[in-house]
Write a protein that holds these residues in place. Structure first.
Motif, PDB file in Angstrom:
ATOM      1  N   SER A  32       1.045  -1.140  -0.115  1.00 50.99           N
ATOM      2  CA  SER A  32       0.031   0.113  -0.083  1.00 50.99           C
ATOM      3  C   SER A  32       0.762   1.273  -0.183  1.00 50.99           C
ATOM      4  O   SER A  32       2.056   1.343   0.392  1.00 50.99           O
ATOM      5  N   ARG A  33       0.222   2.373  -0.470  1.00 49.38           N
ATOM      6  CA  ARG A  33       0.972   3.515  -0.223  1.00 49.38           C
ATOM      7  C   ARG A  33       0.236   4.942  -0.223  1.00 49.38           C
ATOM      8  O   ARG A  33      -1.395   4.581  -0.361  1.00 49.38           O
ATOM      9  N   ASP A  34       0.447   5.937   0.355  1.00 50.20           N
ATOM     10  CA  ASP A  34      -0.196   6.928   0.572  1.00 50.20           C
ATOM     11  C   ASP A  34      -0.144   8.108  -0.503  1.00 50.20           C
ATOM     12  O   ASP A  34       0.970   8.198  -0.964  1.00 50.20           O
ATOM     13  N   LEU A  35      -1.040   8.646  -1.042  1.00 48.68           N
ATOM     14  CA  LEU A  35      -0.820   9.801  -2.332  1.00 48.68           C
ATOM     15  C   LEU A  35      -1.560  10.839  -1.535  1.00 48.68           C
ATOM     16  O   LEU A  35      -2.642  10.878  -1.225  1.00 48.68           O
ATOM     17  N   LYS A  36      -0.554  11.721  -1.203  1.00 43.36           N
ATOM     18  CA  LYS A  36      -0.895  13.210  -0.244  1.00 43.36           C
ATOM     19  C   LYS A  36      -1.409  14.389  -1.232  1.00 43.36           C
ATOM     20  O   LYS A  36      -0.337  14.822  -1.813  1.00 43.36           O
ATOM     21  N   PHE A  37      -2.387  15.071  -0.909  1.00 40.65           N
ATOM     22  CA  PHE A  37      -2.806  16.314  -1.176  1.00 40.65           C
ATOM     23  C   PHE A  37      -2.736  17.413  -0.044  1.00 40.65           C
ATOM     24  O   PHE A  37      -2.959  17.011   1.025  1.00 40.65           O
ATOM     25  N   TYR A  38      -2.566  18.549  -0.366  1.00 38.83           N
ATOM     26  CA  TYR A  38      -2.308  19.448   0.552  1.00 38.83           C
ATOM     27  C   TYR A  38      -3.137  20.761   0.041  1.00 38.83           C
ATOM     28  O   TYR A  38      -3.250  21.086  -1.148  1.00 38.83           O
ATOM     29  N   SER A  39      -4.209  21.361   1.070  1.00 35.36           N
ATOM     30  CA  SER A  39      -4.908  22.680   0.589  1.00 35.36           C
ATOM     31  C   SER A  39      -4.234  23.958   0.803  1.00 35.36           C
ATOM     32  O   SER A  39      -3.453  24.015   1.557  1.00 35.36           O
ATOM     33  N   VAL A  40      -4.907  24.756  -0.095  1.00 33.37           N
ATOM     34  CA  VAL A  40      -4.302  26.214  -0.090  1.00 33.37           C
ATOM     35  C   VAL A  40      -5.668  26.970   0.051  1.00 33.37           C
ATOM     36  O   VAL A  40      -6.244  27.129  -0.876  1.00 33.37           O
ATOM     37  N   GLY A  41      -5.889  27.876   1.288  1.00 33.96           N
ATOM     38  CA  GLY A  41      -7.132  28.477   1.413  1.00 33.96           C
ATOM     39  C   GLY A  41      -6.829  29.949   1.513  1.00 33.96           C
ATOM     40  O   GLY A  41      -5.645  30.315   1.798  1.00 33.96           O
ATOM     41  N   TYR A  42      -7.573  30.719   1.498  1.00 37.30           N
ATOM     42  CA  TYR A  42      -7.610  32.111   1.573  1.00 37.30           C
ATOM     43  C   TYR A  42      -8.661  32.841   2.487  1.00 37.30           C
ATOM     44  O   TYR A  42      -9.703  32.713   2.128  1.00 37.30           O
TER      45      TYR A  42
END
Length: 267
Positions: free
Chosen positions: A84-94
């Motif tokens: 298994s592996r993790d596919l990571k995303f990060y948010s950018v908010g204003y």
């Protein structure tokens, strides 16, 4: 074949569907050679699985099953066992901090390691001028680089400077030894910032050349050397708080300014 799992994570921990973070039609695939692809099955929110043979499998996304985009260099390595592996995303908010048009500043999502730039769009707020975006102690201008390799979520907060509208009333007195009609026409007024009592024309954020501090040309008529008073005057709009003076010029004339009544802190 052996069980393989890809976990799609938002901000390190929240399992999130790939279609929410990218294109709504996006699906996940894996491939060992970039030629043949195996679609992963969504088993639950943010979790995608498949039965794979031994090999090194890279993760791709596609919206139509014909064009594929490799997401990163991370891999599922199958070697006679599940993987298994993790596919990571990060948010950018204003955070507009009192500004308007929030719909123009949606939260965006970025794959770990991606370059991210600050939005080019600038927020607006009545009686304020937008200065920059801040995140902690860091400051960012619109369109600037936020990070070359995102590894954490960001919230950018709008920084504002309060402004005022400066109304200028005019009394024109002229004398050049002759009776000249319309001598008041074409007197040009400019708002200059004062720093330590001196005019500072290099401070472009507050100078006469700034978009929010335009020059005005006064076109009232004066005849027979009479003074003309204009109670309506004109207004410099959205001027940052500070100390200012009004300068006057007219082609082929010597113009002097005498301070009058104070309104909004400016004579």
């Amino acid at each position: 074949s052996f069980p393989a799992t890809v976990n799609v994570l938002l901000n390190d921990s929240q399992k999130t569907d790939i279609g929410y973070l990218t294109d709504s039609a996006a699906k996940l695939y894996v491939s060992t050679d970039g030629v043949s692809y195996t679609e992963l099955t969504r088993s639950e929110q943010g979790v995608y699985t498949a039965e794979l043979k031994n090999g090194t499998w890279y993760v791709y996304t596609s919206t139509d099953g014909t064009t594929y985009t490799k997401l990163d260099d991370g891999a599922l390595v199958i070697n006679n066992a599940s993987s298994s592996r993790d596919l990571k995303f990060y948010s950018v908010g204003y955070d507009l901090n009192g500004g308007t048009d929030a719909a123009d500043f949606p939260i965006t999502y970025h794959l770990r390691g991606s370059r991210v730039d600050v939005t080019h769009v600038q927020p607006t707020r009545n009686n304020y001028i937008f200065r920059n975006w801040t995140a902690g102690s860091a400051e960012y201008t619109s369109g600037s680089l936020l990070t070359n390799s995102i590894t954490a979520p960001y919230t950018l907060t709008a920084d504002w400077e309060e402004t005022i509208d400066i109304k200028v009333n005019v009394t024109i007195r002229y004398s050049n030894g002759e009776n000249v009609d319309n001598a008041g026409t074409g007197v040009h007024f400019e708002l200059l910032n004062l720093v330590d009592g001196m005019v500072n024309p290099t401070d472009l954020s507050r100078s006469l050349t700034a978009d929010n501090c335009p020059g005005y040309t006064y076109t009232a008529d004066t005849q027979n050397h009479e003074s003309v008073y204009t109670p309506n005057g004109f207004t410099f709009e959205n001027v940052p708080m500070g100390s200012y003076t009004v300068a006057c010029t007219k082609s082929d004339y010597n113009v002097t300014v005498t301070a009058g009544e104070v309104e909004n802190g400016v004579q």
